[in-house]
Scaffold this active site. Structure first.
Site, PDB file in Angstrom:
ATOM      1  N   SER A  17       0.766  -1.161  -0.024  1.00 40.36           N
ATOM      2  CA  SER A  17       0.023  -0.055   0.060  1.00 40.36           C
ATOM      3  C   SER A  17       0.814   1.153  -0.051  1.00 40.36           C
ATOM      4  CB  SER A  17      -0.995  -0.074   1.096  1.00 40.36           C
ATOM      5  OG  SER A  17      -1.632   1.124   1.386  1.00 40.36           O
ATOM      6  N   ASP A  38       4.990  -7.842   3.109  1.00 41.53           N
ATOM      7  CA  ASP A  38       3.661  -7.043   3.858  1.00 41.53           C
ATOM      8  C   ASP A  38       3.081  -8.093   4.394  1.00 41.53           C
ATOM      9  OD1 ASP A  38       2.530  -3.826   3.124  1.00 41.53           O
ATOM     10  OD2 ASP A  38       1.175  -5.515   4.284  1.00 41.53           O
ATOM     11  N   ASP A  64       5.063 -10.480   9.057  1.00 44.95           N
ATOM     12  CA  ASP A  64       5.052  -9.496  10.003  1.00 44.95           C
ATOM     13  C   ASP A  64       6.102  -9.013  10.809  1.00 44.95           C
ATOM     14  OD1 ASP A  64       4.277  -8.187  12.210  1.00 44.95           O
ATOM     15  OD2 ASP A  64       3.026  -9.751  13.375  1.00 44.95           O
ATOM     16  N   ILE A  65       6.557  -7.813  10.499  1.00 46.87           N
ATOM     17  CA  ILE A  65       7.907  -7.299  10.824  1.00 46.87           C
ATOM     18  C   ILE A  65       8.079  -7.023  12.401  1.00 46.87           C
ATOM     19  CG2 ILE A  65       8.377  -5.821   8.598  1.00 46.87           C
ATOM     20  CD1 ILE A  65       7.910  -3.272  10.180  1.00 46.87           C
ATOM     21  N   TYR A 155       3.007   6.786  18.121  1.00 46.21           N
ATOM     22  CA  TYR A 155       3.439   6.901  16.783  1.00 46.21           C
ATOM     23  C   TYR A 155       4.764   7.813  16.579  1.00 46.21           C
ATOM     24  CZ  TYR A 155       3.573   7.818  11.608  1.00 46.21           C
ATOM     25  OH  TYR A 155       3.736   8.023  10.329  1.00 46.21           O
ATOM     26  N   LYS A 159       8.545   6.985  15.778  1.00 47.07           N
ATOM     27  CA  LYS A 159       9.354   7.616  14.860  1.00 47.07           C
ATOM     28  C   LYS A 159      10.604   8.348  14.958  1.00 47.07           C
ATOM     29  CE  LYS A 159       6.697   6.163  11.253  1.00 47.07           C
ATOM     30  NZ  LYS A 159       7.186   5.168  10.454  1.00 47.07           N
TER      31      LYS A 159
HETATM   32  N1  LIG Z   1       1.209   8.774   4.831  1.00 42.44           N
HETATM   33  C1  LIG Z   1       1.676   9.636   5.489  1.00 42.44           C
HETATM   34  O1  LIG Z   1       1.174  10.824   5.536  1.00 42.44           O
HETATM   35  C2  LIG Z   1       3.020   9.258   6.170  1.00 42.44           C
HETATM   36  C3  LIG Z   1       3.607  10.393   6.680  1.00 42.44           C
HETATM   37  C4  LIG Z   1       4.748  10.157   7.653  1.00 42.44           C
HETATM   38  C5  LIG Z   1       5.251   8.844   7.589  1.00 42.44           C
HETATM   39  N2  LIG Z   1       4.532   7.920   7.227  1.00 42.44           N
HETATM   40  C6  LIG Z   1       5.101   6.529   7.284  1.00 42.44           C
HETATM   41  O2  LIG Z   1       5.362   6.015   5.864  1.00 42.44           O
HETATM   42  C7  LIG Z   1       5.296   4.449   5.870  1.00 42.44           C
HETATM   43  C8  LIG Z   1       4.194   4.097   5.021  1.00 42.44           C
HETATM   44  O3  LIG Z   1       3.051   4.778   5.149  1.00 42.44           O
HETATM   45  P1  LIG Z   1       1.666   4.750   4.249  1.00 42.44           P
HETATM   46  O4  LIG Z   1       0.970   6.116   4.146  1.00 42.44           O
HETATM   47  O5  LIG Z   1       2.015   4.193   2.979  1.00 42.44           O
HETATM   48  O6  LIG Z   1       0.700   3.738   4.885  1.00 42.44           O
HETATM   49  P2  LIG Z   1      -0.233   2.413   4.468  1.00 42.44           P
HETATM   50  O7  LIG Z   1      -1.108   2.373   5.484  1.00 42.44           O
HETATM   51  O8  LIG Z   1      -0.809   2.756   3.096  1.00 42.44           O
HETATM   52  O9  LIG Z   1       0.910   1.645   4.242  1.00 42.44           O
HETATM   53  C9  LIG Z   1       1.549   0.707   5.332  1.00 42.44           C
HETATM   54  C10 LIG Z   1       1.842  -0.651   4.989  1.00 42.44           C
HETATM   55  O10 LIG Z   1       2.484  -1.363   6.080  1.00 42.44           O
HETATM   56  C11 LIG Z   1       1.975  -2.673   6.467  1.00 42.44           C
HETATM   57  N3  LIG Z   1       2.051  -3.273   7.429  1.00 42.44           N
HETATM   58  C12 LIG Z   1       1.701  -2.723   8.588  1.00 42.44           C
HETATM   59  N4  LIG Z   1       1.981  -3.510   9.699  1.00 42.44           N
HETATM   60  C13 LIG Z   1       2.742  -4.496   9.082  1.00 42.44           C
HETATM   61  C14 LIG Z   1       3.423  -5.490   9.804  1.00 42.44           C
HETATM   62  N5  LIG Z   1       3.550  -5.790  11.153  1.00 42.44           N
HETATM   63  N6  LIG Z   1       4.358  -6.184   8.962  1.00 42.44           N
HETATM   64  C15 LIG Z   1       4.376  -5.966   7.752  1.00 42.44           C
HETATM   65  N7  LIG Z   1       3.741  -4.900   7.000  1.00 42.44           N
HETATM   66  C16 LIG Z   1       2.957  -4.213   7.665  1.00 42.44           C
HETATM   67  C17 LIG Z   1       0.304  -2.457   5.850  1.00 42.44           C
HETATM   68  O11 LIG Z   1      -0.138  -3.670   5.494  1.00 42.44           O
HETATM   69  C18 LIG Z   1       0.534  -1.520   4.789  1.00 42.44           C
HETATM   70  O12 LIG Z   1       0.603  -2.083   3.354  1.00 42.44           O
HETATM   71  C19 LIG Z   1       4.695   4.139   7.471  1.00 42.44           C
HETATM   72  O13 LIG Z   1       6.010   4.002   8.255  1.00 42.44           O
HETATM   73  C20 LIG Z   1       4.233   5.691   7.822  1.00 42.44           C
HETATM   74  O14 LIG Z   1       4.520   5.911   9.286  1.00 42.44           O
HETATM   75  C21 LIG Z   1       3.418   8.120   6.356  1.00 42.44           C
END
Ligand SMILES: NC(=O)c1ccc[n+]([C@@H]2O[C@H](COP(=O)([O-])OP(=O)(O)OC[C@H]3O[C@@H](n4cnc5c(N)ncnc54)[C@H](O)[C@@H]3O)[C@@H](O)[C@H]2O)c1
Length: 250
Positions: A17, A38, A64-65, A155, A159
């Site tokens: 995703s 994932d 699962d990480i 969160y 981070k």
């Molecule tokens: N979108 C934002 O605004 C934003 C901002 C800052 C940081 N981030 C960071 O970017 C990264 C990606 O976020 P995103 O926006 O694409 O979110 P998203 O929810 O679209 O994607 C996150 C993915 O991580 C996977 N995931 C969750 N738990 C997991 C686990 N235990 N093992 C394996 N996979 C797992 C989910 O299934 C998902 O596919 C995250 O670390 C998020 O914190 C996002």
């Protein structure tokens, strides 16, 4: 498209995703061989298909990480399949918006367990292979850990932990030829934002701490930053946190 990742094996989490998917697709176009991880098998299948369609060799790993044994399997499967790991992109993560006072220990443990512990386990187990390949790590931080975001305490803490750990890895292994950097995105349009709901009684004016100055943008903005840091273009960049946030005031 440049071929900065030709003959490189990239292990990437969160590929089902958002930012993980966009980054996998970008790296596939740049010639990478990919091990994509994932916990969401259906989403992962879609990303794997797109990357294969652009000509990449892809290993699909449902895992699962936050689980030590699952991470050990992820690393072992990648090395068995491709013989090496050149770049580790830790992108998987989870987010929750809640009034700090209502945050349960379970909320805390879950978010720290996936974001911080998961990133730790992946880095630790990949490092011997990165030392062999003289590779590098790109971890996913957030502006939530830089300037104070409301309603995301666990969160933000996770981070901040990722950032501190990454700088530690950079210093500990820089002389041995392994780099480690972070990208700190601001608000990016991905499904993770679906969780957003203003907590009851919260002050909506605090939202300006999260929003970009001009407009929201998509995950390809983060994919290009990860691709830069993971490539030899960033050979002299180690232990940095690259903010990609549209000038968030945080
Ligand atoms: N979108 C934002 O605004 C934003 C901002 C800052 C940081 N981030 C960071 O970017 C990264 C990606 O976020 P995103 O926006 O694409 O979110 P998203 O929810 O679209 O994607 C996150 C993915 O991580 C996977 N995931 C969750 N738990 C997991 C686990 N235990 N093992 C394996 N996979 C797992 C989910 O299934 C998902 O596919 C995250 O670390 C998020 O914190 C996002």
């Amino acid at each position: 498209m440049m071929e900065r990742f030709a003959n490189k094996v990239v292990l990437l989490t969160g590929a089902a995703s958002g930012i993980g998917r966009a980054t996998a697709e970008r790296l596939a176009l740049e010639g990478a061989t990919l091990a994509l991880v994932d916990i969401n098998a259906d989403g992962l299948d879609q990303t794997v298909q797109t990357c294969r369609d652009s000509g990449a060799e892809v290993l699909s790993l449902v895992g699962d990480i936050s689980s030590e044994s699952s991470v050990a399997e992820i690393i072992e499967s990648t090395v068995n399949e491709f013989g090496r790991i050149d770049v580790l992109c830790n992108i998987a993560g989870i987010l929750q918006f809640k009034d700090f006072r209502l945050t349960t220990l379970d909320d805390w443990n879950k978010i720290i367990g996936v974001n911080l512990t998961g990133t730790f386990l992946m880095c630790r187990d990949a490092l011997p292979h990165l030392l062999e390949s003289q590779g590098n790590i790109v971890n996913m931080s957030s502006t939530a850990s830089l300037g104070g975001h409301p309603w995301t305490a666990p969160y933000s803490a996770s981070k901040g932990g990722i950032q501190a750990m990454s700088l530690g890895i950079a210093v500990e292994f820089g002389k041995m030829g392994v780099r480690c950097n972070c990208v700190a995105p601001g608000s990016i349009l991905t499904p993770i934002q679906d969780a957003f709901e203003l907590p009851e009684g919260a002050d909506p004016k605090l939202l300006h701490r999260i929003m970009p100055l001009d407009k929201m943008r998509g995950p390809e903005q983060i994919a290009s930053a990860v691709a830069y840091l993971g490539s030899d273009d960033a050979a002299h960049v180690n232990g940095t946190v690259l903010k990609v946030d549209g000038g968030t005031l945080a």
